[in-house]
Design an enzyme around this catalytic site. Structure first.
Site, PDB file in Angstrom:
ATOM      1  N   ASP A 173      35.094  33.046  57.309  1.00 20.34           N
ATOM      2  CA  ASP A 173      35.908  31.971  56.741  1.00 20.34           C
ATOM      3  C   ASP A 173      36.543  31.095  57.815  1.00 20.34           C
ATOM      4  OD1 ASP A 173      35.357  33.671  54.585  1.00 20.34           O
ATOM      5  OD2 ASP A 173      37.207  33.131  53.562  1.00 20.34           O
ATOM      6  N   ARG A 219      52.779  38.003  57.335  1.00 18.15           N
ATOM      7  CA  ARG A 219      52.536  36.556  57.287  1.00 18.15           C
ATOM      8  C   ARG A 219      53.633  35.718  57.941  1.00 18.15           C
ATOM      9  NH1 ARG A 219      48.030  38.308  57.240  1.00 18.15           N
ATOM     10  NH2 ARG A 219      46.642  38.131  55.443  1.00 18.15           N
ATOM     11  N   ASP A 270      48.943  34.425  49.952  1.00 18.01           N
ATOM     12  CA  ASP A 270      49.066  34.115  51.370  1.00 18.01           C
ATOM     13  C   ASP A 270      49.256  32.629  51.636  1.00 18.01           C
ATOM     14  OD1 ASP A 270      49.088  36.650  52.358  1.00 18.01           O
ATOM     15  OD2 ASP A 270      46.958  36.729  52.826  1.00 18.01           O
ATOM     16  N   SER A 305      37.288  42.809  50.127  1.00 16.74           N
ATOM     17  CA  SER A 305      37.847  42.204  51.339  1.00 16.74           C
ATOM     18  C   SER A 305      38.982  43.078  51.850  1.00 16.74           C
ATOM     19  CB  SER A 305      38.356  40.784  51.048  1.00 16.74           C
ATOM     20  OG  SER A 305      39.444  40.832  50.143  1.00 16.74           O
TER      21      SER A 305
END
Length: 397
Positions: free
Chosen positions: A13, A93, A122, A174
């Site tokens: 990605d 994050r 996210d 994932s």
């Protein structure tokens, strides 16, 4: 845009995003890879970024910041989202975003970019944190802009532009890893009835195959922060790694939940949080003898609110700071040791002790004592019964 800082992992990605930013925005792309304990991919990311066209590739070791500025504060707050989730991804994050903003300032970048999709949490966490730290920063979220729909489109985009694509078979889910946990979602896990594959888990032993003998472990806490394991004082990163080793060996910390995303979608998440699970139980054990009843209950009333703030991306919001100040003050008395048994997926508290314990065996004993007059309880109960007793009068007046 002239310069963009991209949160970069080196995976498919973000490699495609790097090329897409250069192509669509004609931007100079500076990649930023934060090491929060995810493992080998950090070492490979810098060179891969440069090979894919980045003008600069910054790699920062943020493991200590992650543990001391995010993980430990959240554990002092008793944070647990929807009864199960210890917030591993949510806590990472804001630390990553903080690093991105610092790189953007250093290189005079106009914008930052990330690889989060338009469905998940996210994107909110990255962007709310970014705006809190740099109000005028521009944010580019390719998954909300481009016409690429899925993995097949990304692979084709990469192939036509000569971007190396991993040749290993795609896992049917994932993952996201850091020092606190590994998360799994998507793919086969999108069916909430389907069991996670046995070979999916990477840092915890299958509890059925864990050692046949339990292991005792002692965790030492000072003012709400872990400082030692089995009497050995360790730095924060090393301490969490040590707890992960102990917990992983015994299959501690596996959780499978369907959680409520901030954007309104229910999502299944499977997590491995071995060290964090041990720490959570150790802290609760010491808090039970060091926190005043009303203080403990107030903390437990507010902890879900705090957890929701963190989960939803409001780490740098004033209400999170306010609650953190309160919880940190409460944790000043949380010093002591917890003894736990680790056995086939469970962490069981065996004992707890503290230098300033509020537990008084002379009062708590079921044997004869000289400090508590049991007859006093009668008046206590009668007074407390007044509001639950039906009226005895005529109702007039």
């Amino acid at each position: 845009m002239t310069k963009v800082v991209l949160a970069y992992s080196g995976g498919l990605d973000t490699s495609v995003i790097l090329a897409w930013l250069r192509e669509v925005y004609e931007a100079e792309v500076i990649t930023f890879t934060a090491d929060v304990g995810q493992g080998e991919e950090v070492d490979e990311a810098r060179q891969k970024a440069l090979d894919t066209g980045a003008v600069e590739a910054v790699v920062s070791d943020l493991r200590r910041e992650f543990v001391t500025e995010a993980v430990f504060p959240a554990f002092r707050a008793g944070a647990l989202y929807e009864g199960y989730y210890l917030l591993g991804t949510s806590l990472a994050r804001p630390i990553i975003t903080q690093g991105m903003i610092e790189v953007a300032r250093r290189f005079g970048a106009d914008a930052i970019s990330h690889g989060a999709t338009g469905k998940g949490n996210d994107q909110v966490r990255f962007e709310l944190s970014a705006y809190a730290l740099q109000p005028d920063i521009e944010v580019i979220a390719p998954w909300r802009e481009w016409d690429l729909k899925g993995r097949a489109d990304l692979v084709e985009y990469a192939r036509t532009r000569g971007i190396p694509v991993p040749v290993s078979p795609e896992k049917p889910y994932s993952t996201d890893a850091n020092l606190l946990h590994i998360s799994y979602e998507g793919g086969i896990l999108e069916d909430p009835w389907a069991s996670p594959p046995d070979d999916m888990f990477t840092i915890t032993t299958d509890p059925r195959l864990a050692p046949e003998e339990p292991e005792e472990i002692v965790v030492s806490i000072e003012k709400g922060n872990p400082v030692a394991v089995n009497g050995e004082r360790l730095e924060p990163v090393a301490l969490l790694e040590e707890l992960n080793r102990h917990g992983g060996r015994h299959g501690i910390g596996r959780v499978d939940i369907v959680e409520n995303r901030f954007v309104g979608i229910k999502s299944r998440g499977v997590y491995e949080t071995p060290g964090g699970t041990i720490l959570f139980h150790a802290l609760r054990a010491i808090e039970s003898i060091t926190l005043d009843r009303q203080v403990a209950h107030l903390r437990d009333e507010l902890a879900p609110r705090y957890s929701e703030m963190v989960y939803n991306g409001f780490w740098f919001a004033p209400e999170r700071y306010a609650l953190q100040t309160l919880f940190d003050e409460m944790a000043e008395s949380v010093t002591g040791e917890a003894r736990l048994s680790l056995y086939k997926g469970t962490a069981t508290v065996l004992g707890r002790r503290a230098p300033f314990s509020l537990y008084d065996p002379d009062r708590a004993t079921f044997e004869e004592d000289k400090v508590y007059d049991q007859a006093d309880a009668g008046g206590f109960i009668r007074i407390n019964s007044l509001r639950v007793r039906p009226p005895t009068g005529s109702g007039e007046g």
